[in-house]
Motif scaffolding. Structure first.
Motif, PDB file in Angstrom:
ATOM      1  N   LEU A 153     122.310 143.701  48.506  1.00 56.83           N
ATOM      2  CA  LEU A 153     121.218 142.937  47.904  1.00 56.83           C
ATOM      3  C   LEU A 153     121.589 142.323  46.561  1.00 56.83           C
ATOM      4  O   LEU A 153     121.173 141.202  46.256  1.00 56.83           O
ATOM      5  N   ALA A 154     122.366 143.013  45.750  1.00 59.36           N
ATOM      6  CA  ALA A 154     122.656 142.525  44.401  1.00 59.36           C
ATOM      7  C   ALA A 154     123.520 141.267  44.445  1.00 59.36           C
ATOM      8  O   ALA A 154     124.366 141.098  45.322  1.00 59.36           O
ATOM      9  N   GLY A 155     123.295 140.378  43.474  1.00 60.27           N
ATOM     10  CA  GLY A 155     124.098 139.166  43.365  1.00 60.27           C
ATOM     11  C   GLY A 155     123.264 137.914  43.245  1.00 60.27           C
ATOM     12  O   GLY A 155     122.091 137.897  43.632  1.00 60.27           O
ATOM     13  N   ASN A 156     123.868 136.860  42.708  1.00 60.00           N
ATOM     14  CA  ASN A 156     123.172 135.590  42.481  1.00 60.00           C
ATOM     15  C   ASN A 156     123.533 134.507  43.489  1.00 60.00           C
ATOM     16  O   ASN A 156     123.073 133.377  43.373  1.00 60.00           O
ATOM     17  N   ARG A 157     124.350 134.820  44.466  1.00 63.50           N
ATOM     18  CA  ARG A 157     124.810 133.842  45.457  1.00 63.50           C
ATOM     19  C   ARG A 157     124.362 134.241  46.851  1.00 63.50           C
ATOM     20  O   ARG A 157     124.358 135.426  47.174  1.00 63.50           O
ATOM     21  N   PRO A 158     124.027 133.240  47.647  1.00 64.17           N
ATOM     22  CA  PRO A 158     123.914 131.805  47.356  1.00 64.17           C
ATOM     23  C   PRO A 158     122.802 131.547  46.327  1.00 64.17           C
ATOM     24  O   PRO A 158     121.882 132.346  46.180  1.00 64.17           O
ATOM     25  N   ASP A 159     122.873 130.405  45.664  1.00 67.54           N
ATOM     26  CA  ASP A 159     121.901 130.090  44.631  1.00 67.54           C
ATOM     27  C   ASP A 159     120.892 129.030  45.066  1.00 67.54           C
ATOM     28  O   ASP A 159     120.191 128.462  44.230  1.00 67.54           O
ATOM     29  N   ARG A 160     120.829 128.794  46.379  1.00 69.64           N
ATOM     30  CA  ARG A 160     119.789 127.883  46.877  1.00 69.64           C
ATOM     31  C   ARG A 160     119.459 128.251  48.313  1.00 69.64           C
ATOM     32  O   ARG A 160     120.247 128.883  49.021  1.00 69.64           O
ATOM     33  N   TRP A 161     118.281 127.844  48.740  1.00 67.69           N
ATOM     34  CA  TRP A 161     117.830 128.125  50.094  1.00 67.69           C
ATOM     35  C   TRP A 161     118.349 127.069  51.064  1.00 67.69           C
ATOM     36  O   TRP A 161     118.439 125.889  50.740  1.00 67.69           O
ATOM     37  N   ALA A 162     118.682 127.513  52.266  1.00 68.65           N
ATOM     38  CA  ALA A 162     118.982 126.624  53.380  1.00 68.65           C
ATOM     39  C   ALA A 162     118.495 127.317  54.645  1.00 68.65           C
ATOM     40  O   ALA A 162     118.689 128.527  54.811  1.00 68.65           O
ATOM     41  N   ASP A 163     117.876 126.556  55.530  1.00 68.96           N
ATOM     42  CA  ASP A 163     117.313 127.153  56.737  1.00 68.96           C
ATOM     43  C   ASP A 163     118.363 127.813  57.620  1.00 68.96           C
ATOM     44  O   ASP A 163     118.055 128.728  58.385  1.00 68.96           O
ATOM     45  N   ASN A 164     119.620 127.368  57.501  1.00 70.35           N
ATOM     46  CA  ASN A 164     120.661 127.915  58.370  1.00 70.35           C
ATOM     47  C   ASN A 164     121.378 129.119  57.768  1.00 70.35           C
ATOM     48  O   ASN A 164     122.353 129.616  58.340  1.00 70.35           O
ATOM     49  N   LEU A 165     120.925 129.610  56.605  1.00 73.20           N
ATOM     50  CA  LEU A 165     121.509 130.827  56.064  1.00 73.20           C
ATOM     51  C   LEU A 165     121.258 131.993  57.014  1.00 73.20           C
ATOM     52  O   LEU A 165     120.197 132.079  57.641  1.00 73.20           O
ATOM     53  N   LYS A 166     122.203 132.905  57.062  1.00 76.15           N
ATOM     54  CA  LYS A 166     122.082 134.050  57.958  1.00 76.15           C
ATOM     55  C   LYS A 166     122.475 135.335  57.230  1.00 76.15           C
ATOM     56  O   LYS A 166     123.074 135.306  56.165  1.00 76.15           O
ATOM     57  N   GLY A 167     122.126 136.451  57.834  1.00 76.09           N
ATOM     58  CA  GLY A 167     122.582 137.748  57.376  1.00 76.09           C
ATOM     59  C   GLY A 167     122.125 138.093  55.978  1.00 76.09           C
ATOM     60  O   GLY A 167     121.036 137.734  55.534  1.00 76.09           O
ATOM     61  N   TRP A 168     123.022 138.807  55.242  1.00 77.95           N
ATOM     62  CA  TRP A 168     122.658 139.273  53.911  1.00 77.95           C
ATOM     63  C   TRP A 168     122.437 138.119  52.951  1.00 77.95           C
ATOM     64  O   TRP A 168     121.581 138.210  52.054  1.00 77.95           O
ATOM     65  N   ASP A 169     123.192 137.015  53.093  1.00 77.49           N
ATOM     66  CA  ASP A 169     122.995 135.860  52.215  1.00 77.49           C
ATOM     67  C   ASP A 169     121.569 135.325  52.323  1.00 77.49           C
ATOM     68  O   ASP A 169     120.940 134.992  51.315  1.00 77.49           O
ATOM     69  N   ARG A 170     121.084 135.239  53.527  1.00 70.93           N
ATOM     70  CA  ARG A 170     119.727 134.732  53.761  1.00 70.93           C
ATOM     71  C   ARG A 170     118.688 135.632  53.072  1.00 70.93           C
ATOM     72  O   ARG A 170     117.816 135.161  52.338  1.00 70.93           O
ATOM     73  N   LEU A 171     118.816 136.928  53.294  1.00 75.36           N
ATOM     74  CA  LEU A 171     117.856 137.868  52.726  1.00 75.36           C
ATOM     75  C   LEU A 171     117.954 137.912  51.205  1.00 75.36           C
ATOM     76  O   LEU A 171     116.940 138.032  50.502  1.00 75.36           O
ATOM     77  N   ARG A 172     119.189 137.789  50.682  1.00 79.27           N
ATOM     78  CA  ARG A 172     119.367 137.836  49.233  1.00 79.27           C
ATOM     79  C   ARG A 172     118.675 136.664  48.546  1.00 79.27           C
ATOM     80  O   ARG A 172     118.050 136.828  47.490  1.00 79.27           O
ATOM     81  N   VAL A 173     118.776 135.470  49.103  1.00 76.73           N
ATOM     82  CA  VAL A 173     118.107 134.317  48.493  1.00 76.73           C
ATOM     83  C   VAL A 173     116.591 134.500  48.514  1.00 76.73           C
ATOM     84  O   VAL A 173     115.901 134.201  47.529  1.00 76.73           O
ATOM     85  N   ILE A 174     116.062 134.994  49.609  1.00 75.48           N
ATOM     86  CA  ILE A 174     114.616 135.227  49.690  1.00 75.48           C
ATOM     87  C   ILE A 174     114.174 136.202  48.606  1.00 75.48           C
ATOM     88  O   ILE A 174     113.210 135.949  47.860  1.00 75.48           O
ATOM     89  N   VAL A 175     114.893 137.319  48.494  1.00 77.51           N
ATOM     90  CA  VAL A 175     114.541 138.326  47.501  1.00 77.51           C
ATOM     91  C   VAL A 175     114.701 137.781  46.087  1.00 77.51           C
ATOM     92  O   VAL A 175     113.831 137.986  45.223  1.00 77.51           O
ATOM     93  N   ASN A 176     115.785 137.080  45.816  1.00 77.51           N
ATOM     94  CA  ASN A 176     116.001 136.553  44.474  1.00 77.51           C
ATOM     95  C   ASN A 176     114.919 135.563  44.072  1.00 77.51           C
ATOM     96  O   ASN A 176     114.468 135.559  42.921  1.00 77.51           O
ATOM     97  N   ALA A 177     114.496 134.725  44.987  1.00 81.71           N
ATOM     98  CA  ALA A 177     113.433 133.773  44.669  1.00 81.71           C
ATOM     99  C   ALA A 177     112.115 134.491  44.413  1.00 81.71           C
ATOM    100  O   ALA A 177     111.419 134.221  43.424  1.00 81.71           O
TER     101      ALA A 177
END
Length: 265
Positions: A153-177
């Motif tokens: 979960l920890a981290g600042n990347r990716p730093d923008r949302w995209a509908d095609n994000l998957k896996g931990w990157d997808r969840l991390r952006v949602i949580v960070n926002a």
């Protein structure tokens, strides 16, 4: 019956009880909306968790970044910050009950024309889309891979949302926002390192709630997280973090008529 939205408590149990006395809160008839960051920095996180847990359906809670930090530390995937105040929770005999309850709280609560989230919503998300994305995080947080989710979960990347994000990157952006954001670009690039007041936005960014053409303008967003913003109402937002844990105030906002109540931290 009245519904009171309350800003970041952060372990400040004694001011919370004074605020509830001020508004004459009656759990048999009234409801609390708590905008997240129940714990940490303040001295009585355990008492706050126990009280809100005992309120049952009278309390509606969304998760903040400090609440997720507690879950990460308890799961053994995050090292303790030297300034955290979570030892009472981590050593409590009822810790597992409280942590299980905390993990089952959502990132977003929508009711009527209000939506409650800890930090904010990206301008490209409708309320319906944000509900779907918050549900993805809740499923990960309460599912069989919850520890792996917290580990990544920890981290600042990716730093923008995209509908095609998957896996931990997808969840991390949602949580960070939803739990960390203050500033973003109009197209939803996150500037997570910036923590100052709204007039100190990094170049090319602006406070998330001032982004033009926000898709979630259908609802008034009730949030906290941003003590440098303080209590603020306008632009389709009710912001309630008035810095109680830093010596400021703890704020309650009555949704039915907009009356504001505050006690000193």
């Amino acid at each position: 019956m009245a519904t009171y939205a309350i800003g970041d408590i952060q372990g400040c149990y004694e001011p919370l009880r004074r605020l509830l006395d001020l508004i004459r809160f009656d759990p048999a008839h009234d409801r609390l909306w708590v905008v997240g960051d129940l714990v940490n920095r303040g001295p009585e996180s355990l008492m706050v968790l126990r009280y809100l847990h005992e309120l049952g359906s009278a309390a509606t809670v969304v998760l903040g970044n400090h609440d997720l930090y507690l879950l990460m530390v308890a799961a053994g995937v995050e090292r303790r910050d030297k300034d955290d105040t979570l030892y009472q929770v981590l050593e409590a005999p009822d810790r597992d009950v409280l942590l299980d309850w905390l993990a089952r709280q959502p990132l977003l609560h929508v009711e009527g024309d209000h939506a409650m989230v800890h930090a904010g919503l990206l301008p490209v998300w409708t309320i319906t889309r944000a509900q779907e994305l918050a549900a993805e995080v809740s499923a990960a947080l309460t599912g069989p891979d919850a520890r792996h989710f917290l580990l990544h979960l920890a981290g600042n990347r990716p730093d923008r949302w995209a509908d095609n994000l998957k896996g931990w990157d997808r969840l991390r952006v949602i949580v960070n926002a939803m739990t960390r954001m203050r500033f973003c670009t109009p197209h939803g690039h996150l500037a997570l390192r910036a923590k100052g007041p709204p007039d100190e936005a990094p170049a090319g960014t602006l406070p998330w709630f001032r982004a033009p053409d926000r898709f979630h303008r259908t609802h008034t967003i009730v949030c906290g997280h941003w003590s440098a913003l303080g209590y603020y109402r306008g632009d389709g937002i009710i912001a309630l973090d008035s810095g109680c844990v830093w010596g400021g105030k703890l704020t309650a906002f009555r949704l039915e008529d907009g009356e504001v109540f505050q006690v000193q931290g």
